[in-house]
Design a protein around this motif. Structure first.
Motif, PDB file in Angstrom:
ATOM      1  N   ARG A  60       0.818  -1.227   0.000  1.00  0.00           N
ATOM      2  CA  ARG A  60       0.000   0.000   0.000  1.00  0.00           C
ATOM      3  C   ARG A  60       0.849   1.273   0.000  1.00  0.00           C
ATOM      4  NH1 ARG A  60      -5.184  -1.280   3.891  1.00  0.00           N
ATOM      5  NH2 ARG A  60      -5.463  -3.414   3.211  1.00  0.00           N
ATOM      6  N   GLU A  61       2.087   1.188  -0.482  1.00  0.00           N
ATOM      7  CA  GLU A  61       2.962   2.369  -0.534  1.00  0.00           C
ATOM      8  C   GLU A  61       2.342   3.493  -1.348  1.00  0.00           C
ATOM      9  OE1 GLU A  61       6.920   1.366  -1.797  1.00  0.00           O
ATOM     10  OE2 GLU A  61       7.161  -0.101  -0.196  1.00  0.00           O
ATOM     11  N   ALA A  62       1.630   3.144  -2.404  1.00  0.00           N
ATOM     12  CA  ALA A  62       0.995   4.163  -3.247  1.00  0.00           C
ATOM     13  C   ALA A  62      -0.403   4.516  -2.740  1.00  0.00           C
ATOM     14  CB  ALA A  62       0.918   3.661  -4.689  1.00  0.00           C
ATOM     15  N   GLY A  63      -0.830   3.883  -1.664  1.00  0.00           N
ATOM     16  CA  GLY A  63      -2.147   4.139  -1.094  1.00  0.00           C
ATOM     17  C   GLY A  63      -3.124   3.021  -1.382  1.00  0.00           C
ATOM     18  N   THR A  64      -4.152   2.941  -0.570  1.00  0.00           N
ATOM     19  CA  THR A  64      -5.202   1.952  -0.765  1.00  0.00           C
ATOM     20  C   THR A  64      -5.977   2.291  -2.035  1.00  0.00           C
ATOM     21  OG1 THR A  64      -5.357   1.730   1.633  1.00  0.00           O
ATOM     22  CG2 THR A  64      -7.168   0.830   0.356  1.00  0.00           C
ATOM     23  N   PHE A  65      -6.269   1.266  -2.808  1.00  0.00           N
ATOM     24  CA  PHE A  65      -7.016   1.381  -4.068  1.00  0.00           C
ATOM     25  C   PHE A  65      -6.289   2.240  -5.097  1.00  0.00           C
ATOM     26  CE2 PHE A  65     -10.354   0.457  -0.882  1.00  0.00           C
ATOM     27  CZ  PHE A  65     -10.699  -0.794  -1.351  1.00  0.00           C
ATOM     28  N   ALA A  66      -4.964   2.183  -5.103  1.00  0.00           N
ATOM     29  CA  ALA A  66      -4.154   2.960  -6.048  1.00  0.00           C
ATOM     30  C   ALA A  66      -4.446   2.600  -7.502  1.00  0.00           C
ATOM     31  CB  ALA A  66      -2.667   2.756  -5.749  1.00  0.00           C
ATOM     32  N   HIS A  67      -4.921   1.367  -7.756  1.00  0.00           N
ATOM     33  CA  HIS A  67      -5.188   0.929  -9.132  1.00  0.00           C
ATOM     34  C   HIS A  67      -6.679   0.866  -9.454  1.00  0.00           C
ATOM     35  CE1 HIS A  67      -0.988   0.104  -9.623  1.00  0.00           C
ATOM     36  NE2 HIS A  67      -0.986  -0.799  -8.677  1.00  0.00           N
ATOM     37  N   LEU A  68      -7.501   1.357  -8.561  1.00  0.00           N
ATOM     38  CA  LEU A  68      -8.948   1.254  -8.768  1.00  0.00           C
ATOM     39  C   LEU A  68      -9.395   2.002 -10.024  1.00  0.00           C
ATOM     40  CD1 LEU A  68     -11.715   0.276  -7.858  1.00  0.00           C
ATOM     41  CD2 LEU A  68     -11.856   2.281  -6.364  1.00  0.00           C
ATOM     42  N   ILE A  69      -8.891   3.201 -10.244  1.00  0.00           N
ATOM     43  CA  ILE A  69      -9.297   3.982 -11.427  1.00  0.00           C
ATOM     44  C   ILE A  69      -8.935   3.235 -12.707  1.00  0.00           C
ATOM     45  CG2 ILE A  69      -8.861   6.109 -12.727  1.00  0.00           C
ATOM     46  CD1 ILE A  69      -8.554   7.527 -10.004  1.00  0.00           C
ATOM     47  N   HIS A  70      -7.747   2.664 -12.744  1.00  0.00           N
ATOM     48  CA  HIS A  70      -7.305   1.891 -13.916  1.00  0.00           C
ATOM     49  C   HIS A  70      -8.233   0.692 -14.135  1.00  0.00           C
ATOM     50  CE1 HIS A  70      -3.831  -0.551 -15.919  1.00  0.00           C
ATOM     51  NE2 HIS A  70      -4.757  -0.219 -16.776  1.00  0.00           N
ATOM     52  N   PHE A  71      -8.517  -0.049 -13.065  1.00  0.00           N
ATOM     53  CA  PHE A  71      -9.417  -1.201 -13.162  1.00  0.00           C
ATOM     54  C   PHE A  71     -10.799  -0.760 -13.657  1.00  0.00           C
ATOM     55  CE2 PHE A  71     -12.851  -3.633 -11.200  1.00  0.00           C
ATOM     56  CZ  PHE A  71     -12.619  -4.871 -11.774  1.00  0.00           C
ATOM     57  N   GLU A  72     -11.325   0.308 -13.090  1.00  0.00           N
ATOM     58  CA  GLU A  72     -12.659   0.782 -13.485  1.00  0.00           C
ATOM     59  C   GLU A  72     -12.694   1.192 -14.960  1.00  0.00           C
ATOM     60  OE1 GLU A  72     -14.741   2.389  -9.414  1.00  0.00           O
ATOM     61  OE2 GLU A  72     -13.571   3.829 -10.572  1.00  0.00           O
ATOM     62  N   CYS A  73     -11.653   1.812 -15.444  1.00  0.00           N
ATOM     63  CA  CYS A  73     -11.605   2.205 -16.866  1.00  0.00           C
ATOM     64  C   CYS A  73     -11.699   0.979 -17.767  1.00  0.00           C
ATOM     65  CB  CYS A  73     -10.321   2.971 -17.158  1.00  0.00           C
ATOM     66  SG  CYS A  73     -10.322   4.653 -16.525  1.00  0.00           S
ATOM     67  N   VAL A  74     -11.042  -0.100 -17.374  1.00  0.00           N
ATOM     68  CA  VAL A  74     -11.088  -1.326 -18.173  1.00  0.00           C
ATOM     69  C   VAL A  74     -12.466  -1.963 -18.089  1.00  0.00           C
ATOM     70  CG1 VAL A  74     -10.137  -3.661 -18.413  1.00  0.00           C
ATOM     71  CG2 VAL A  74      -8.609  -1.728 -17.929  1.00  0.00           C
ATOM     72  N   ILE A  75     -13.007  -2.099 -16.896  1.00  0.00           N
ATOM     73  CA  ILE A  75     -14.267  -2.825 -16.718  1.00  0.00           C
ATOM     74  C   ILE A  75     -15.445  -2.079 -17.363  1.00  0.00           C
ATOM     75  CG2 ILE A  75     -15.082  -1.980 -14.472  1.00  0.00           C
ATOM     76  CD1 ILE A  75     -14.739  -5.653 -15.510  1.00  0.00           C
ATOM     77  N   ARG A  76     -15.337  -0.778 -17.512  1.00  0.00           N
ATOM     78  CA  ARG A  76     -16.397  -0.017 -18.201  1.00  0.00           C
ATOM     79  C   ARG A  76     -16.548  -0.448 -19.657  1.00  0.00           C
ATOM     80  NH1 ARG A  76     -14.371   4.330 -15.041  1.00  0.00           N
ATOM     81  NH2 ARG A  76     -15.953   4.928 -13.512  1.00  0.00           N
ATOM     82  N   ASP A  77     -15.474  -0.959 -20.239  1.00  0.00           N
ATOM     83  CA  ASP A  77     -15.527  -1.414 -21.627  1.00  0.00           C
ATOM     84  C   ASP A  77     -16.285  -2.729 -21.784  1.00  0.00           C
ATOM     85  OD1 ASP A  77     -14.088   0.809 -22.433  1.00  0.00           O
ATOM     86  OD2 ASP A  77     -12.158  -0.254 -22.487  1.00  0.00           O
ATOM     87  N   PHE A  78     -16.668  -3.353 -20.659  1.00  0.00           N
ATOM     88  CA  PHE A  78     -17.355  -4.643 -20.685  1.00  0.00           C
ATOM     89  C   PHE A  78     -18.598  -4.567 -19.800  1.00  0.00           C
ATOM     90  CE2 PHE A  78     -12.892  -5.251 -21.568  1.00  0.00           C
ATOM     91  CZ  PHE A  78     -12.915  -6.039 -22.708  1.00  0.00           C
ATOM     92  N   PRO A  79     -19.638  -3.886 -20.278  1.00  0.00           N
ATOM     93  CA  PRO A  79     -20.817  -3.621 -19.439  1.00  0.00           C
ATOM     94  C   PRO A  79     -21.606  -4.862 -19.036  1.00  0.00           C
ATOM     95  CG  PRO A  79     -21.202  -2.913 -21.689  1.00  0.00           C
ATOM     96  CD  PRO A  79     -19.759  -3.280 -21.605  1.00  0.00           C
TER      97      PRO A  79
END
Length: 141
Positions: A16-35
């Motif tokens: 968690r050096e970069a913080g909790t949920f540091a990759h959440l935005i990246h994950f959400e951007c990908v998953i939006r492409d697969f509704p």
């Protein structure tokens, strides 16, 4: 399609050096492409947070796609614990014949060579390699 999602080591490195949920935005951007993909939380976070609390970590447009959490089973009764929890959820939900993918950083929680597992480096989390693997698996369904 159902995506079983771990948090620690996936949505952020275990450190968690970069913080909790540091990759959440990246994950959400990908998953939006697969509704058409439903998300079920398989993370240990489900043991200390309600479904509503887990949904609140995600942006409002994705919260409704977080549909459930996997059941919590005993380490003593199951060799590949996370996969056993996933299989139980699929049976109980009546969705055992649907395609599924798990994103996790702990391969020992799954049977060797589990085709449904996207293994993420625990020290890195959801990166471009994980994105490529996720897109490839989701595009195949």
């Amino acid at each position: 399609m159902i995506l079983f999602l771990d948090f620690d080591g996936v949505l952020h490195p275990v450190s968690r050096e970069a913080g909790t949920f540091a990759h959440l935005i990246h994950f959400e951007c990908v998953i939006r492409d697969f509704p058409g993909v439903d998300i079920v939380i398989s993370s240990a976070w489900r043991e200390n947070h309600s479904l509503e609390e887990l949904q609140a970590f995600f942006t409002s447009d994705l919260r409704q796609r977080i549909i459930d959490v996997t059941p919590v089973l005993s380490h003593l009764s199951h060799q590949y614990l996370r996969q056993a929890e996933i299989m139980l959820w699929l049976r109980e939900a009546g969705r055992e014949y649907e395609g599924w993918i798990a994103i996790d950083d702990s391969d020992w929680l799954f049977a060797p060579a589990c085709r449904n597992l996207i293994l993420v480096d625990t020290d890195i989390g959801f990166d471009s390699i994980a994105e490529k693997n996720l897109r490839a698996k989701l595009s195949g369904y």
